[in-house]
Scaffold this active site. Sequence first.
Site, PDB file in Angstrom:
ATOM      1  N   LYS A 219      -1.039  -9.065  12.597  1.00 44.96           N
ATOM      2  CA  LYS A 219      -0.875  -7.695  13.095  1.00 44.96           C
ATOM      3  C   LYS A 219      -1.922  -6.807  12.427  1.00 44.96           C
ATOM      4  O   LYS A 219      -1.831  -6.511  11.246  1.00 44.96           O
ATOM      5  CB  LYS A 219       0.520  -7.142  12.793  1.00 44.96           C
ATOM      6  CG  LYS A 219       0.788  -5.899  13.642  1.00 44.96           C
ATOM      7  CD  LYS A 219       1.841  -4.979  13.084  1.00 44.96           C
ATOM      8  CE  LYS A 219       1.334  -4.093  11.999  1.00 44.96           C
ATOM      9  NZ  LYS A 219       0.300  -3.120  12.412  1.00 44.96           N
TER      10      LYS A 219
ATOM     11  N   GLU B 201      -2.177  -7.583  -1.406  1.00 45.75           N
ATOM     12  CA  GLU B 201      -3.405  -6.936  -1.887  1.00 45.75           C
ATOM     13  C   GLU B 201      -3.254  -5.457  -1.606  1.00 45.75           C
ATOM     14  O   GLU B 201      -3.294  -5.026  -0.455  1.00 45.75           O
ATOM     15  CB  GLU B 201      -4.620  -7.531  -1.187  1.00 45.75           C
ATOM     16  CG  GLU B 201      -4.728  -9.029  -1.452  1.00 45.75           C
ATOM     17  CD  GLU B 201      -6.065  -9.638  -1.065  1.00 45.75           C
ATOM     18  OE1 GLU B 201      -6.844  -8.978  -0.363  1.00 45.75           O
ATOM     19  OE2 GLU B 201      -6.304 -10.781  -1.468  1.00 45.75           O
TER      20      GLU B 201
ATOM     21  N   CYS C 172     -10.686  -0.147  -0.981  1.00 46.04           N
ATOM     22  CA  CYS C 172      -9.756  -0.253  -2.102  1.00 46.04           C
ATOM     23  C   CYS C 172     -10.500  -0.412  -3.430  1.00 46.04           C
ATOM     24  O   CYS C 172      -9.955  -0.143  -4.488  1.00 46.04           O
ATOM     25  CB  CYS C 172      -8.824  -1.430  -1.883  1.00 46.04           C
ATOM     26  SG  CYS C 172      -9.734  -2.954  -1.590  1.00 46.04           S
TER      27      CYS C 172
ATOM     28  N   GLU D 115      -3.733   7.139  -5.582  1.00 46.69           N
ATOM     29  CA  GLU D 115      -4.859   6.708  -4.753  1.00 46.69           C
ATOM     30  C   GLU D 115      -5.091   7.738  -3.644  1.00 46.69           C
ATOM     31  O   GLU D 115      -4.177   8.059  -2.888  1.00 46.69           O
ATOM     32  CB  GLU D 115      -4.557   5.342  -4.125  1.00 46.69           C
ATOM     33  CG  GLU D 115      -5.727   4.811  -3.325  1.00 46.69           C
ATOM     34  CD  GLU D 115      -5.421   3.484  -2.618  1.00 46.69           C
ATOM     35  OE1 GLU D 115      -4.329   3.350  -2.051  1.00 46.69           O
ATOM     36  OE2 GLU D 115      -6.287   2.593  -2.653  1.00 46.69           O
TER      37      GLU D 115
END
Length: 495
Positions: free
Chosen positions: A189, A264, A298, A399
């Site tokens: 997905k 991750e 990231c 973040e």
Amino acid sequence: MNFSENSMARTSLWVPGEDLLNYINGQMQPALGGAWLENMNPSTGQVMGRFPDSDASDVAMAVEAAAAAFPAWSGMSVEKRSALLYRLADLIEGHAEELAAAESADQGKPISLASKTDIPRAVDNFRFFAASIRTFSSESQPVSGGHLNITLRQPIGVVACISPWNLPLYLLTWKIAPALAAGNTVVAKPSELTPLTAYLLGKLCGEAGVPPGVVNLVHGTGLRAGEPLITDPRIPVISFTGGTVTGARIAGLAAPLFKKMSLELGGKNPNIVFTDADLDQAVETAVRAAFTNQGEICLCGSRILIQQPIYNTFRDLFLAKVKALSVGDPREQVNLGALVSEGHLHKVLGYVQLARDEGGIVLCGGNRVHPEGPCQNGYFMEPTVIEGLPNTCRTNQEEIFGPVVTLQPFENESEALVLANGTPFGLAAQVWTSDLSRAHQVAQQLKFGLVWVNCWMIRDLRTPFGGAKASGIGREGGVESLRFFTEPTNVCIKV
Ligand code: NAD
């Protein structure tokens, strides 16, 4: 003219306006429930087309197809599987230009970046694992005490691959390629913000002759399509890349079902610059590390920690380079394209306001950009540099995942380590120094999955990739991926 129409006019893979479809059991099909989502072009703010708003019924159909395809695929000789993956890689490479244009239109990134990095990496993901599976073997220990131990590493079954929007095809293939190479079948997905290149990959799987059901691509949101995939009892393995909050939710759903997971997740990566660094190199790379892909990687170095004696010099050199960066139409030669969505743009701008509220000084940037021409309503933002904030404030702890970087001074090595390690995340750190001993000492004390010394984003597919702490669980890459996507069974034989 619609941006995507212009950039995709010559393509054969995708005709603008064409509905994107699910790829299940070798067939392109809409969602069974008939629902659609709009796909936006973030550079123009216009709708580019629509894609299936899939739900549990589509996922169930895809899992069924993948389960049915598993015996033949896992039983196929490694040579044949490998050859199919090479063929797929060749097809991606053959369509590289179209795929780069599609990725840029869908994600907002400069087309030059998609051409140089995203698409070649997708090709390489398939080639690398097509090659590595041919050298990956089960292990055996010589007879000891009258017994021979063999550790079989066998395909597991149907694997769920869920990927984010920042490097859409690059990260989707990072999962699919090793999963297939190891003999599993896949239900994937992609992110609902960037469905386009995944749809095109489905077409290429068909063209490559990948048997029906081996790769299935289901589009839709995390809640409607992602969660049924996570909880489906026929799926024993989940490879997920995305945000830390989503990772926690997925782990919460999957852990009681005893699924194997690789997560991750997010990062808040420090870039530590010591006085003895090669300043020109450090500055040049810090700019790239902060703003490549609009800061939506990231691995971006979003907290630059600078040793006090060179703080002002570094800051001035850095600011001069950041102010020279260009923002605009990603089809042009620009440094930064559009952020992925309007919602994300506002989230990032909200963090700049938060930084101000927390007492930070915005040294440059901080504003939305409206380029002239077809991109004037796109989701563009100036590269932004902020100083004057403590490590503990939200701006330095959370973040942001956009073109925003903070600068902080430090006195000595131990303070640098406290600051660098002082967030919940542990994905990637950079160290800039010409002192070899310091490089080793600092690298060993950084609680991160990756440490780059005097460089950034050098990726070798053989090395383990992943994060510590809230940046994830497990490692993928090279043999780690093949181990993750296989089940070790110890067979002990009395000789
Ligand atoms: P996200 O977590 O919002 O979404 C990622 C994927 O998960 C999407 O496909 C989404 O539809 C799906 N999803 C969302 N909720 C779900 C649920 N409840 N169940 C199942 N699936 C669900 O992340 P994003 O905003 O797409 O991506 C940005 C994040 O990804 C950032 O935090 C970034 O750091 C991280 N990221 C990490 C790495 C890494 O290698 N560590 C690489 C790239 C991006």
